[in-house]
Design an enzyme around this catalytic site. Structure first.
Site, PDB file in Angstrom:
ATOM      1  N   SER A 109       0.829  -1.205   0.000  1.00  0.00           N
ATOM      2  CA  SER A 109       0.000   0.000   0.000  1.00  0.00           C
ATOM      3  C   SER A 109       0.860   1.251   0.000  1.00  0.00           C
ATOM      4  CB  SER A 109      -0.895   0.000   1.245  1.00  0.00           C
ATOM      5  OG  SER A 109      -1.484   1.268   1.422  1.00  0.00           O
ATOM      6  N   TYR A 132      -2.801   5.137  -3.955  1.00  0.00           N
ATOM      7  CA  TYR A 132      -3.903   6.089  -3.837  1.00  0.00           C
ATOM      8  C   TYR A 132      -3.388   7.404  -4.410  1.00  0.00           C
ATOM      9  CZ  TYR A 132      -6.589   3.169  -0.582  1.00  0.00           C
ATOM     10  OH  TYR A 132      -7.322   2.167  -0.003  1.00  0.00           O
ATOM     11  N   THR A 158      -5.889   1.815  -6.979  1.00  0.00           N
ATOM     12  CA  THR A 158      -7.144   1.469  -6.312  1.00  0.00           C
ATOM     13  C   THR A 158      -8.197   2.481  -6.754  1.00  0.00           C
ATOM     14  OG1 THR A 158      -6.108   0.369  -4.454  1.00  0.00           O
ATOM     15  CG2 THR A 158      -8.302   1.242  -4.081  1.00  0.00           C
ATOM     16  N   LYS A 218      -7.757  -1.993  -9.046  1.00  0.00           N
ATOM     17  CA  LYS A 218      -8.319  -2.698  -7.882  1.00  0.00           C
ATOM     18  C   LYS A 218      -9.595  -2.007  -7.428  1.00  0.00           C
ATOM     19  CE  LYS A 218      -7.135  -4.078  -3.128  1.00  0.00           C
ATOM     20  NZ  LYS A 218      -7.903  -3.184  -2.270  1.00  0.00           N
ATOM     21  N   HIS A 242     -13.268  -3.831  -1.536  1.00  0.00           N
ATOM     22  CA  HIS A 242     -12.424  -3.268  -0.488  1.00  0.00           C
ATOM     23  C   HIS A 242     -12.730  -3.904   0.882  1.00  0.00           C
ATOM     24  CE1 HIS A 242      -9.730   0.440  -0.482  1.00  0.00           C
ATOM     25  NE2 HIS A 242      -9.625   0.038   0.771  1.00  0.00           N
TER      26      HIS A 242
END
Ligand code: FMN
Length: 367
Positions: A109, A132, A158, A218, A242
């Site tokens: 992440s 992100y 994402t 995603k 998620h």
């Protein structure tokens, strides 16, 4: 096997409960608003039964899979988890090391510590960087380039997080999870989250055209978006709600998977996550056409229960469950699994984040 005291995954879940304070526990297990999407993930998995075949030679079962050119001991990817460092201080590097030690994929992440370069340098197994978007096109492209330079296998955007959702366990306590604060500060100290809200298919097109790296989206939930992903040259359609942490009142994982697999066919690879806590859960997803299965909370529980050795132990237990599930279904390789092994059925327990662990009583202090 790593020298750790856990024989079952429910023992790992329980140990995580005992180690984490209420704030971090709620951040881990929680979902959005009524937590219906999360429960539907489990409901959709538990509503499918396996149909075993017998009298086949299963004395030699192979649990391995291959994804993006990498051989994996099981077709599993540690899903991206923001703030992993609150569960174990090594954060994303610990997860990457555990995945490499065991032999599966890891997706790191962008909102966890340490930096993407440090995570990449910490382990040489196959790993994917998940972003992100917290800046303009230049910022985003710089992040893709950094991921490529650091040696990541693939790049993932994402796309189900246009805005941060209402996770009421956190909101009620006035808690802003570390990863949310990190997202806000990453580029714009004023806390402007609009870059993620502004993200659209033209960004996907730009990134696709500019960079030669496998691309993953995603958070695809519908056949319409799966088709658009394919049209944009996406390599992996990552079917995910998620873990029920974004839109509430969504559909369960297996419904999303079936719809997207039917649309995508062999035009892209399919990853899926949301509610996969058992070997048989993973076998169901593979039978329905997934190429790889992401595990989120399972990874976080193991991190909290004892870091790298416990993540490795959790993966070993999962592999054992997959192996036994395959042998008892009458298959020796994952390619043999298809829809003919799946039947509609009834869940036997009310769906919840713990429904895969009937022996765990998270409130029992006497563990
Ligand atoms: C604590 C936590 C943090 C997460 N952080 C991220 C993140 O930073 N980026 C992301 O794409 N997904 C994130 N997710 C979603 C997971 O990648 C994954 O989609 C989800 O956990 C799958 O459901 P499961 O937990 O039931 O396995 C997070 C999930 C959890 C539980």
């Amino acid at each position: 096997m790593a020298d750790v005291p856990f024989r079952t995954i429910h023992q790992i879940v329980k140990a995580a409960r005992l180690r984490l304070n209420q704030t971090h526990w709620d951040y881990l297990v929680g979902a959005t608003e009524t937590e219906t999407t999360l429960k539907r993930n489990r409901m959709s998995i538990d509503s499918l039964a396996l149909k075993p075949r017998v009298l086949r030679d299963v004395s030699n079962v192979d649990t391995s899979g291959s994804f993006l050119g990498h051989n994996l001991k099981i077709p599993v990817c540690l899903a991206p988890i923001g703030s992993l460092q609150v569960f174990e201080e090594g954060g994303g590097a610990t997860a990457a090391k555990a995945a490499a030690e065991f032999g599966c994929m890891v997706m790191s992440s962008s909102v966890c510590m340490p930096s993407l370069e440090e995570i990449a340098a910490s382990a040489d197994g196959p790993k994917i960087f998940q972003l992100y978007v917290r800046g303009d096109a230049d910022w985003t492209d710089e992040m893709v380039q950094r991921a490529i330079d650091a040696g990541f296998t693939a790049f993932c955007l994402t796309v189900d997080t246009a805005t941060v959702s209402r996770r009421e366990r956190d909101i009620a306590k006035g808690v802003v999870p570390t990863s949310t604060a990190f997202m806000q500060n990453q580029r714009d100290p004023s806390g402007n989250l609009n870059y993620q809200a502004m993200l659209n298919w033209s960004d996907v097109k730009r990134i696709r055209e500019k960079f030669d790296i496998p691309l993953i989206l995603k958070g695809i939930n519908t056949k319409e978006d799966a088709a658009m992903a394919v049209d944009h040259g996406i390599d992996v359609v990552y079917v995910s709600n998620h873990g029920g942490r974004q839109l509430d009142q969504g559909r369960g994982t297996m419904e999303l998977l079936r719809e997207c697999v039917a649309e995508v066919g062999d035009k892209a690879k399919i990853a899926v996550d949301g509610g996969f806590y058992r070997g048989t859960d993973i076998l169901k997803a593979i039978a329905l056409g997934a190429d790889i299965v992401g595990i989120g909370r399972l990874e976080a529980w193991a991190m909290a229960a004892g870091g790298q050795p416990v993540v490795v132990r959790m993966l070993e237990i999962l592999r054992n469950e997959i192996l036994l599930g395959m042998a008892l279904s009458g298959v020796t390789s994952l390619e043999e699994l298809d829809e003919s092994f799946i039947a509609e059925s009834q869940p036997v327990v009310p769906p919840s984040v713990f429904s895969a662990f009937p022996l765990v009583d998270v409130d029992d202090e006497g563990y």
